[in-house]
Design a protein around this motif. Structure first.
Motif, short mmCIF file in Angstrom:
data_model
loop_
_atom_site.label_atom_id
_atom_site.label_comp_id
_atom_site.label_asym_id
_atom_site.label_seq_id
_atom_site.Cartn_x
_atom_site.Cartn_y
_atom_site.Cartn_z
N ASN A 7 1.09 -0.52 0.17
CA ASN A 7 0.05 -0.01 -0.05
C ASN A 7 1.21 1.04 0.26
N VAL A 8 0.58 2.63 -0.16
CA VAL A 8 0.91 3.67 -0.11
C VAL A 8 0.51 4.55 0.75
N PHE A 9 1.21 5.48 1.65
CA PHE A 9 0.37 5.89 2.67
C PHE A 9 1.50 7.76 1.49
N ARG A 10 0.63 8.55 2.23
CA ARG A 10 1.37 9.79 2.11
C ARG A 10 0.30 10.75 3.91
N ALA A 11 1.35 11.12 4.45
CA ALA A 11 1.03 11.94 5.77
C ALA A 11 0.14 11.15 6.78
N GLY A 12 0.33 9.52 6.23
CA GLY A 12 -1.05 9.27 7.05
C GLY A 12 -2.41 8.17 6.70
N GLN A 13 -2.08 9.20 5.11
CA GLN A 13 -3.48 9.00 4.83
C GLN A 13 -2.87 7.69 3.34
N HIS A 14 -3.98 6.76 3.43
CA HIS A 14 -4.03 6.18 2.40
C HIS A 14 -4.25 6.95 0.69
N GLN A 15 -2.64 6.73 -0.14
CA GLN A 15 -3.18 7.63 -1.65
C GLN A 15 -3.86 6.30 -2.65
N PRO A 16 -4.59 6.36 -3.17
CA PRO A 16 -5.21 5.42 -4.01
C PRO A 16 -5.11 5.84 -5.66
N GLY A 17 -4.63 5.22 -6.68
CA GLY A 17 -5.10 6.01 -7.85
C GLY A 17 -3.20 6.27 -8.50
N LEU A 18 -2.35 6.04 -7.85
CA LEU A 18 -1.06 5.72 -8.06
C LEU A 18 -0.85 4.75 -9.00
N THR A 19 0.44 4.87 -10.11
CA THR A 19 1.07 3.74 -10.37
C THR A 19 1.82 2.84 -9.31
N VAL A 20 2.29 1.42 -9.57
CA VAL A 20 3.06 0.85 -8.83
C VAL A 20 3.62 -0.53 -10.23
N PRO A 25 13.40 -9.91 -13.37
CA PRO A 25 14.89 -10.38 -13.85
C PRO A 25 14.82 -10.94 -14.74
N ASP A 26 13.19 -11.57 -15.88
CA ASP A 26 13.65 -11.73 -16.77
C ASP A 26 12.70 -9.92 -17.93
N GLY A 27 12.88 -8.72 -17.50
CA GLY A 27 12.66 -8.47 -18.29
C GLY A 27 11.37 -7.31 -18.27
N ALA A 28 10.45 -8.47 -17.67
CA ALA A 28 9.34 -8.53 -17.05
C ALA A 28 8.48 -7.35 -17.00
N VAL A 29 7.52 -6.06 -17.76
CA VAL A 29 7.00 -5.33 -16.25
C VAL A 29 5.76 -5.39 -16.09
N GLN A 30 4.33 -5.04 -15.03
CA GLN A 30 3.75 -5.62 -14.75
C GLN A 30 3.27 -4.16 -14.38
N GLU A 31 2.23 -4.00 -13.73
CA GLU A 31 2.11 -2.06 -13.21
C GLU A 31 0.23 -2.50 -12.70
N ARG A 32 -0.01 -1.95 -11.86
CA ARG A 32 -1.32 -2.00 -11.29
C ARG A 32 -1.52 -0.32 -10.37
N THR A 33 -2.29 -0.36 -10.28
CA THR A 33 -2.71 1.44 -9.32
C THR A 33 -3.38 0.42 -8.01
N THR A 34 -2.48 1.97 -7.52
CA THR A 34 -2.65 1.76 -5.69
C THR A 34 -4.48 1.94 -5.75
N GLY A 35 -5.30 1.07 -4.79
CA GLY A 35 -6.08 1.07 -4.46
C GLY A 35 -7.50 -0.35 -4.63
N THR A 36 -6.47 -1.44 -5.48
CA THR A 36 -7.48 -1.92 -6.58
C THR A 36 -7.52 -3.52 -5.96
N SER A 37 -7.03 -3.58 -4.73
CA SER A 37 -6.66 -4.74 -4.47
C SER A 37 -6.65 -4.22 -2.63
#
Length: 92
Positions: A7-20, A25-37
């Motif tokens: 998860n992601v916090f800023r000043a103790g508050q959850h930050q949904p809507g960002l990209t992780v 190691p094989d070069g594969a890239v996956q992206e997820r949006t914070t708040g989706t799990s």
């Protein structure tokens, strides 16, 4: 399976809507949006990196509007069924 989640916090508050972005190691890239799990919190996210427990090192970085807002974090997964989830908390 092997999972990197957290998860992601800023000043103790959850930050949904960002990209992780998770790079393997094989070069594969996956992206997820914070708040989706929500099992990991209001800014929760989860990436399955392998279908079975595996030992590997992954790079994880947080983005907002296409711009990096964190340093790259290196996360090591372990080849053990009881240790197959790596949890990462970003605090801004």
């Amino acid at each position: 399976r092997s999972v990197i989640a957290g998860n992601v916090f800023r000043a103790g508050q959850h930050q949904p809507g960002l990209t992780v972005r998770v790079s393997g190691p094989d070069g594969a890239v996956q992206e997820r949006t914070t708040g989706t799990s929500p099992a990991y919190g209001l800014s929760g996210w989860e990436v399955t990196v392998a279908t079975a427990p595996t030992s590997a090192t992954y790079s994880v970085q947080l983005f907002q509007s296409g711009q990096a807002v964190s340093e790259v974090q290196h996360v090591e997964t372990l080849n053990a069924c009881s240790l197959n989830v790596a949890l990462l908390t970003f605090e801004q």
